[in-house]
Design a protein around this motif. Sequence first.
Motif, PDB file in Angstrom:
ATOM      1  N   ARG A 183       0.887  -1.312  -0.022  1.00 26.06           N
ATOM      2  CA  ARG A 183       0.063   0.023  -0.080  1.00 26.06           C
ATOM      3  C   ARG A 183       0.827   1.269   0.095  1.00 26.06           C
ATOM      4  O   ARG A 183       0.391   2.489   0.442  1.00 26.06           O
ATOM      5  CB  ARG A 183      -0.863  -0.071   1.197  1.00 26.06           C
ATOM      6  N   ARG A 184       2.118   1.028  -0.379  1.00 28.92           N
ATOM      7  CA  ARG A 184       2.862   2.247  -0.609  1.00 28.92           C
ATOM      8  C   ARG A 184       3.578   2.295  -1.960  1.00 28.92           C
ATOM      9  O   ARG A 184       3.928   1.252  -2.648  1.00 28.92           O
ATOM     10  CB  ARG A 184       4.053   2.155   0.450  1.00 28.92           C
ATOM     11  N   LEU A 185       3.734   3.693  -2.603  1.00 31.38           N
ATOM     12  CA  LEU A 185       4.495   3.726  -3.719  1.00 31.38           C
ATOM     13  C   LEU A 185       5.438   4.794  -3.580  1.00 31.38           C
ATOM     14  O   LEU A 185       5.011   6.008  -3.263  1.00 31.38           O
ATOM     15  CB  LEU A 185       3.405   4.164  -4.876  1.00 31.38           C
ATOM     16  N   THR A 186       6.700   4.668  -4.190  1.00 31.00           N
ATOM     17  CA  THR A 186       7.913   5.706  -3.743  1.00 31.00           C
ATOM     18  C   THR A 186       8.104   6.130  -5.147  1.00 31.00           C
ATOM     19  O   THR A 186       8.224   5.564  -6.065  1.00 31.00           O
ATOM     20  CB  THR A 186       8.841   5.126  -3.203  1.00 31.00           C
ATOM     21  N   ILE A 187       8.179   7.539  -5.228  1.00 29.60           N
ATOM     22  CA  ILE A 187       8.520   8.483  -6.348  1.00 29.60           C
ATOM     23  C   ILE A 187       9.971   8.994  -6.194  1.00 29.60           C
ATOM     24  O   ILE A 187      10.063   9.777  -5.307  1.00 29.60           O
ATOM     25  CB  ILE A 187       7.477   9.461  -6.821  1.00 29.60           C
ATOM     26  N   ASP A 188      10.886   8.814  -6.929  1.00 32.36           N
ATOM     27  CA  ASP A 188      12.128   9.585  -6.945  1.00 32.36           C
ATOM     28  C   ASP A 188      12.042  10.851  -7.675  1.00 32.36           C
ATOM     29  O   ASP A 188      11.661  10.886  -8.824  1.00 32.36           O
ATOM     30  CB  ASP A 188      13.048   8.535  -7.458  1.00 32.36           C
ATOM     31  N   TYR A 189      12.413  11.922  -6.779  1.00 34.62           N
ATOM     32  CA  TYR A 189      12.267  13.180  -7.350  1.00 34.62           C
ATOM     33  C   TYR A 189      13.255  13.308  -8.633  1.00 34.62           C
ATOM     34  O   TYR A 189      12.579  13.917  -9.847  1.00 34.62           O
ATOM     35  CB  TYR A 189      12.886  14.243  -6.389  1.00 34.62           C
ATOM     36  N   THR A 190      14.096  12.894  -8.819  1.00 38.65           N
ATOM     37  CA  THR A 190      15.245  12.960 -10.001  1.00 38.65           C
ATOM     38  C   THR A 190      14.292  12.525 -11.255  1.00 38.65           C
ATOM     39  O   THR A 190      14.374  13.092 -12.318  1.00 38.65           O
ATOM     40  CB  THR A 190      16.485  12.251  -9.724  1.00 38.65           C
ATOM     41  N   LYS A 191      13.856  11.116 -11.230  1.00 40.01           N
ATOM     42  CA  LYS A 191      13.209  10.511 -12.224  1.00 40.01           C
ATOM     43  C   LYS A 191      11.802  11.332 -12.764  1.00 40.01           C
ATOM     44  O   LYS A 191      11.408  11.508 -13.651  1.00 40.01           O
ATOM     45  CB  LYS A 191      12.918   9.235 -11.912  1.00 40.01           C
ATOM     46  N   PHE A 192      11.315  11.891 -11.573  1.00 40.26           N
ATOM     47  CA  PHE A 192       9.859  12.429 -11.878  1.00 40.26           C
ATOM     48  C   PHE A 192      10.399  13.842 -12.669  1.00 40.26           C
ATOM     49  O   PHE A 192       9.148  14.151 -13.519  1.00 40.26           O
ATOM     50  CB  PHE A 192       9.558  12.772 -10.333  1.00 40.26           C
ATOM     51  N   TYR A 193      11.193  14.402 -12.711  1.00 38.72           N
ATOM     52  CA  TYR A 193      11.745  15.736 -13.222  1.00 38.72           C
ATOM     53  C   TYR A 193      12.525  15.641 -14.577  1.00 38.72           C
ATOM     54  O   TYR A 193      12.948  16.293 -15.136  1.00 38.72           O
ATOM     55  CB  TYR A 193      12.237  16.646 -12.397  1.00 38.72           C
ATOM     56  N   ALA A 194      12.983  14.379 -14.615  1.00 39.76           N
ATOM     57  CA  ALA A 194      13.786  14.072 -15.702  1.00 39.76           C
ATOM     58  C   ALA A 194      13.314  14.563 -17.144  1.00 39.76           C
ATOM     59  O   ALA A 194      13.982  14.994 -17.926  1.00 39.76           O
ATOM     60  CB  ALA A 194      14.404  12.555 -15.672  1.00 39.76           C
ATOM     61  N   SER A 195      12.239  14.097 -17.471  1.00 40.77           N
ATOM     62  CA  SER A 195      11.763  14.456 -18.804  1.00 40.77           C
ATOM     63  C   SER A 195      10.130  14.414 -18.509  1.00 40.77           C
ATOM     64  O   SER A 195       9.617  13.831 -17.660  1.00 40.77           O
ATOM     65  CB  SER A 195      12.125  13.512 -19.761  1.00 40.77           C
ATOM     66  N   GLU A 196       9.294  15.194 -19.694  1.00 39.16           N
ATOM     67  CA  GLU A 196       7.920  14.992 -19.402  1.00 39.16           C
ATOM     68  C   GLU A 196       7.394  13.545 -19.931  1.00 39.16           C
ATOM     69  O   GLU A 196       6.397  13.005 -19.286  1.00 39.16           O
ATOM     70  CB  GLU A 196       7.320  16.066 -20.500  1.00 39.16           C
ATOM     71  N   GLU A 197       8.008  12.930 -20.492  1.00 44.79           N
ATOM     72  CA  GLU A 197       7.669  11.631 -20.923  1.00 44.79           C
ATOM     73  C   GLU A 197       7.774  10.565 -19.623  1.00 44.79           C
ATOM     74  O   GLU A 197       6.928   9.756 -19.425  1.00 44.79           O
ATOM     75  CB  GLU A 197       8.516  10.928 -21.961  1.00 44.79           C
ATOM     76  N   GLY A 198       8.956  10.832 -18.942  1.00 44.28           N
ATOM     77  CA  GLY A 198       9.166  10.156 -17.595  1.00 44.28           C
ATOM     78  C   GLY A 198       8.233  10.246 -16.671  1.00 44.28           C
ATOM     79  O   GLY A 198       7.862   9.359 -15.840  1.00 44.28           O
ATOM     80  N   CYS A 199       7.897  11.756 -16.641  1.00 46.29           N
ATOM     81  CA  CYS A 199       6.763  12.044 -15.679  1.00 46.29           C
ATOM     82  C   CYS A 199       5.383  11.424 -15.901  1.00 46.29           C
ATOM     83  O   CYS A 199       4.854  10.813 -14.811  1.00 46.29           O
ATOM     84  CB  CYS A 199       6.852  13.581 -15.378  1.00 46.29           C
ATOM     85  N   ALA A 200       5.202  11.446 -17.273  1.00 48.93           N
ATOM     86  CA  ALA A 200       3.810  10.822 -17.396  1.00 48.93           C
ATOM     87  C   ALA A 200       3.652   9.390 -17.229  1.00 48.93           C
ATOM     88  O   ALA A 200       2.929   8.960 -16.939  1.00 48.93           O
ATOM     89  CB  ALA A 200       3.592  11.150 -18.984  1.00 48.93           C
ATOM     90  N   ALA A 201       5.041   8.816 -17.638  1.00 47.96           N
ATOM     91  CA  ALA A 201       5.126   7.250 -17.336  1.00 47.96           C
ATOM     92  C   ALA A 201       4.933   6.869 -15.768  1.00 47.96           C
ATOM     93  O   ALA A 201       4.055   6.064 -15.517  1.00 47.96           O
ATOM     94  CB  ALA A 201       6.393   6.606 -17.793  1.00 47.96           C
ATOM     95  N   ILE A 202       5.474   7.730 -15.085  1.00 46.24           N
ATOM     96  CA  ILE A 202       5.283   7.739 -13.505  1.00 46.24           C
ATOM     97  C   ILE A 202       3.853   7.803 -13.291  1.00 46.24           C
ATOM     98  O   ILE A 202       3.170   7.108 -12.286  1.00 46.24           O
ATOM     99  CB  ILE A 202       6.438   8.638 -12.709  1.00 46.24           C
ATOM    100  N   MET A 203       3.249   8.662 -13.687  1.00 48.74           N
ATOM    101  CA  MET A 203       1.681   8.920 -13.349  1.00 48.74           C
ATOM    102  C   MET A 203       0.988   7.950 -13.693  1.00 48.74           C
ATOM    103  O   MET A 203      -0.010   7.761 -13.017  1.00 48.74           O
ATOM    104  CB  MET A 203       1.385  10.279 -13.947  1.00 48.74           C
ATOM    105  N   GLN A 204       1.279   7.068 -14.835  1.00 49.30           N
ATOM    106  CA  GLN A 204       0.529   6.139 -15.248  1.00 49.30           C
ATOM    107  C   GLN A 204       0.509   4.879 -13.978  1.00 49.30           C
ATOM    108  O   GLN A 204      -0.312   4.193 -13.657  1.00 49.30           O
ATOM    109  CB  GLN A 204       0.905   5.261 -16.549  1.00 49.30           C
TER     110      GLN A 204
END
Length: 259
Positions: A183-204
């Motif tokens: 019941r937890r999901l961790t998001i790495d800041y560096t990957k979150f802001y690396a690119s718009e495509e990467g951010c969109a994939a994380i949001m999926q």
Amino acid sequence: LGRSGSNTLRDLLNQNPEVLNYGEVLGGWNGIRKVQKYSRLLPADDEAFLDYILKSSSFPKAANTIRNLRKRVAGVGNERKAYGSLKTFGIKDFSLNFDRCGLRDYLHKNKHIKVIGLVRSNIVDRMVSNAMLSETGVVESRGGNVQSAGIELDPNRIVELLAAVESENSRLQEMLSEVEQERRLTIDYTKFYASEEGCAAIMQDVYRFLGVKQIVPNIRMKKIIRKPITETIVNYADCLSAVRGTHYEPLMIEAARNA
């Protein structure tokens, strides 16, 4: 923790018609928190306050109604949400606020809550971002580069500032580790802001984790600091000298190298 991309995450969450996020309800600047403080409409006890927000069947309906009215007044009525479409709702808050309010174990105890942890592990970058916020007051950027020419830090306080961020990061990791993995999901800041495509994939991944429909989010927010640390900290050389011989020295050098 602050300066970890939480405003971006909340914006992307709230673009989904099946998600409603109330923001930092434990922060004194939040409207819901002010209602609790200055009226008797919400429980005065902080644990009961969170229980009401996250477990009451009536609160999300009222909150969504108020949100829809604000969107209409702001001229963005297309961003309104149908209450019947909501599948999940929650808050965006700092781990520090949970500690300060005596709610250290709240997320661990409440097994029905899913937890998304934002982690900005680079303590030098986060320290600089904190300092930039104090200097400029700019919380988020939705367009052009709003970064100032640079900031000057007190070299005598660099070790103290880095140690504070390091301690906060450690505390956050402890809180997250106490929540069951499923019941937890961790998001790495560096990957979150690396690119718009990467951010969109994380949001999926986020939408799947929450069990809501997949959408293509509009990534509106950008990093505030977009210059190398050696330009952002105008007295970088003095600050580097101040951490000589500590375990922060290689971190400062690495931050400059990776700019």
